[in-house]
Scaffold this active site. Structure first.
Site, PDB file in Angstrom:
ATOM      1  N   GLU A 122       0.819  -1.213   0.000  1.00 47.67           N
ATOM      2  CA  GLU A 122       0.000   0.000   0.000  1.00 47.67           C
ATOM      3  C   GLU A 122       0.850   1.260   0.000  1.00 47.67           C
ATOM      4  OE1 GLU A 122      -3.070   0.100  -0.558  1.00 47.67           O
ATOM      5  OE2 GLU A 122      -3.850  -1.888  -0.043  1.00 47.67           O
ATOM      6  N   ASP A 262      -4.395 -10.079  -8.198  1.00 46.57           N
ATOM      7  CA  ASP A 262      -4.780  -9.268  -9.357  1.00 46.57           C
ATOM      8  C   ASP A 262      -3.649  -8.463  -9.993  1.00 46.57           C
ATOM      9  OD1 ASP A 262      -4.705  -7.807  -6.996  1.00 46.57           O
ATOM     10  OD2 ASP A 262      -6.504  -6.650  -7.406  1.00 46.57           O
ATOM     11  N   GLU A 355     -18.230  -7.023  -2.903  1.00 46.56           N
ATOM     12  CA  GLU A 355     -16.888  -7.592  -2.896  1.00 46.56           C
ATOM     13  C   GLU A 355     -16.892  -9.009  -3.455  1.00 46.56           C
ATOM     14  OE1 GLU A 355     -13.637  -5.631  -1.109  1.00 46.56           O
ATOM     15  OE2 GLU A 355     -14.914  -5.115  -2.808  1.00 46.56           O
ATOM     16  N   GLU A 376     -12.192  -0.457 -10.090  1.00 46.68           N
ATOM     17  CA  GLU A 376     -11.760  -1.381 -11.135  1.00 46.68           C
ATOM     18  C   GLU A 376     -12.731  -1.500 -12.303  1.00 46.68           C
ATOM     19  OE1 GLU A 376      -9.226  -2.071  -7.719  1.00 46.68           O
ATOM     20  OE2 GLU A 376     -11.407  -1.980  -7.900  1.00 46.68           O
TER      21      GLU A 376
END
Length: 561
Positions: A122, A262, A355, A376
């Site tokens: 992050e 991902d 989610e 996304e």
């Protein structure tokens, strides 16, 4: 009945079910016209400033905004995270005043000599990426946003931050720990388990930093992490979700394109496009082919055991929604269109994407009902509109705006949705809402109006990081003429020859055909291709980079330096 055939029938059933839902229960509005696209673009700009001003007035310099209570909270490291994450969006919107004042404040006040344990992943994608992108914009006259008084303060901060994260890479596998203390390094009790995305999504930011500072260490550790993960792939060329960074053993063998994996796929392709390093391309080709063979149940994607390919989770999770956009970058547009249609049908059903959505029960997955303002699906919508100019993607954009405005807007910003069925709001707003969600929405509608922005009409082609930060393909970063020799990048023999031709050297007597040990595999096709059917497909490949599509693969773990 063959299991793959069952899944084909099941996928068709789901698609028909959702199509019927939209046709019979939804109101088919008139397609977005240019005037409405301009209005929507302006509305999205207003959305950004509602949230940005809410943060600056109520939360700054804390990390993130609590938009219901109009308060702030420290969530990552306590260093004005949302402001850093928003810098290049301010520049993209042409807000010179706030971009300048924000860069100046950060340059004078930010420091990373703090006793905070932070996520390597992050911190890299949000903070390091935000600083680098803003530096590249603020220091360059060609961007139109150069700050005259700017003196590389953000680059200095970025290098300082990255050096504080380097101890995380001191592992036997080269795969970094998930967390590191910015003052003291890795705690002796730190978990040795990290996600594939966490270890394999550092190459863009660390690579750019190396190119800007002429210090190879950052690019080397990020690349070694990717090599460490890929060398431990299964015989099916699949990677799992979590791995032990000391032993290299997979602790979770579920393979997918969503949660925990991902952006590993994303950075393989983008690192090749940005840096011109074919090793990333070859890994991407192998990884993508296996994903399409074992994970793709057209138009959906499932999670399987990485060793046997047995389905373990027939679930669409919202992080998968980046995939159609990545497929556009790879030139594989047709499956991207089908998958986007399926994913968007979930949004249409609930007004947001949960989610998790269970493909077996056609219902929200238990415990995964929330929508934390993720970008996304919007990101993929932008890419597909850029590739096809199909107005259906503007219509989808209008739906995104309506959902966010009527379901997520809060007094001081935009709220997480804790339950997509009840549209219950939560007092939290992730920094990526300003870095990505509204950015891609604004770009979508601006593309329909005039494309007069830094990305679509600026001096460079740009790659978006996984946090949506703008990284330009410039000679300094791409090093097009020397990418094969730069920092030990993998260089096949025909690329060496091409490079010498570009440099005007006579290579007619050189024979490098046996320089690297190959073994045969079946040809890779359909990747990084320009569609002749869709004339508007636009890729961010620099014209000076060699396009080399190998029909070979590496022996596992046997990469050449």
């Amino acid at each position: 009945m063959d299991s793959n055939f069952k899944w084909l029938l099941f996928a068709i059933l789901i698609s028909l079910t959702f199509s019927g839902f939209v046709l019979h229960h939804g109101v088919l509005a008139e397609s977005v016209k240019p005037d409405e696209a301009k209005q929507l673009r302006d509305e999205v700009r207003g959305m950004f400033y509602h949230a940005f001003d809410g943060y600056m007035n109520n939360a700054f310099p804390l990390d993130e905004l609590r938009p219901l209570s109009c308060q702030g909270e420290d969530t990552l490291g306590g260093y004005a995270l949302t402001l850093i994450d928003s810098l290049d969006t301010l520049a993209l919107l042409g807000d010179r005043e706030r971009f300048t004042s924000s860069v100046e404040w950060i340059g004078k006040n930010l420091q990373f000599n703090i006793n905070k344990t932070v996520s390597v992943f992050e911190t890299t994608i949000r903070v390091l990426g935000g600083l680098l992108s803003a530096h590249l914009i603020a220091s360059d006259y060609a961007t139109g946003m150069r700050i005259p008084s700017y003196n590389n303060e953000l680059l200095v901060l970025a290098e300082n931050l990255a050096r504080r994260m380097l101890p995380a890479f001191d592992t036997p596998t080269g795969i970094p720990f998930g967390s590191v203390n910015l003052m003291y390094g890795v705690d002796k009790h730190e978990s040795k388990i990290t996600s594939t995305a966490g270890g394999g999504t550092l190459s863009l930011e660390f690579g750019v930093l190396s190119r800007l500072t002429n210090d190879p260490v950052f690019e080397q550790v990020a690349k070694n992490a990717v090599r460490g993960l890929w060398a431990r792939r299964s015989n099916l060329d699949l990677v799992g979700a979590h791995i032990n960074v000391f032993t290299g053993e997979w602790t979770q063998k579920d393979a997918g394109i969503g949660t925990s994996i991902d952006s590993f796929y994303e950075y393989l392709l983008k690192a090749y496009i940005l840096f011109g390093d074919e090793e990333y391309l070859y890994i991407f080709q192998e990884a993508y082919r296996s994903a399409m063979q074992y994970l793709h149940k057209d138009p959906w994607y499932v999670e399987v055991n990485m060793d046997s390919a047995a389905i373990v989770w027939p679930v669409f999770n919202s992080l998968q929604a980046f995939w159609p956009g990545l497929q556009v970058l790879a030139g594989d547009v047709d499956p991207a269109i089908r998958t986007h249609t399926a994913f968007f049908s979930v949004w249409k059903r609930y007004g947001f994407t949960p989610e998790g959505f269970n493909l077996a029960t056609l219902s929200v997955q238990y415990g995964q009902k929330s929508y934390p303002l993720r970008p996304e699906l919007i990101e993929s919508t932008y890419w597909l509109y850029k590739a096809t100019r199909d107005p259906r993607y503007l219509d989808a954009g209008r739906d995104f705006v309506a959902s966010l405005q009527y379901g997520a807007k809060c007094p001081c910003g935009y709220c997480h949705i804790t339950d997509v069925e009840l549209h219950k709001q939560e007092d939290h707003m992730e920094s990526f809402f300003l870095a990505e969600t509204v950015k891609y929405l604004w770009l979508l509608f601006d593309l329909a109006v005039d494309s007069d922005n830094l990305v679509d009409n600026g001096p460079y082609k740009y790659i978006f990081s996984t946090e949506g930060h703008l990284l330009p393909i410039t000679p300094q970063i791409s090093l097009a003429r020397e990418h094969c020799s730069y920092f030990g990048g993998y260089c096949p023999s025909n690329s060496t020859k091409l490079e010498q031709e570009v440099l005007g050297e006579d290579s007619s007597n050189d024979d490098h055909s046996n320089d690297y040990p190959y073994h045969e595999s079946f040809p890779v096709t359909g990747l990084i291709k320009v569609s002749t059917r869709n004339k508007n497909v636009s890729f961010f490949l620099s014209d000076s980079l060699p396009r080399i599509f190998s029909s070979y693969r590496f022996d596992k773990g046997q990469y050449q330096k």
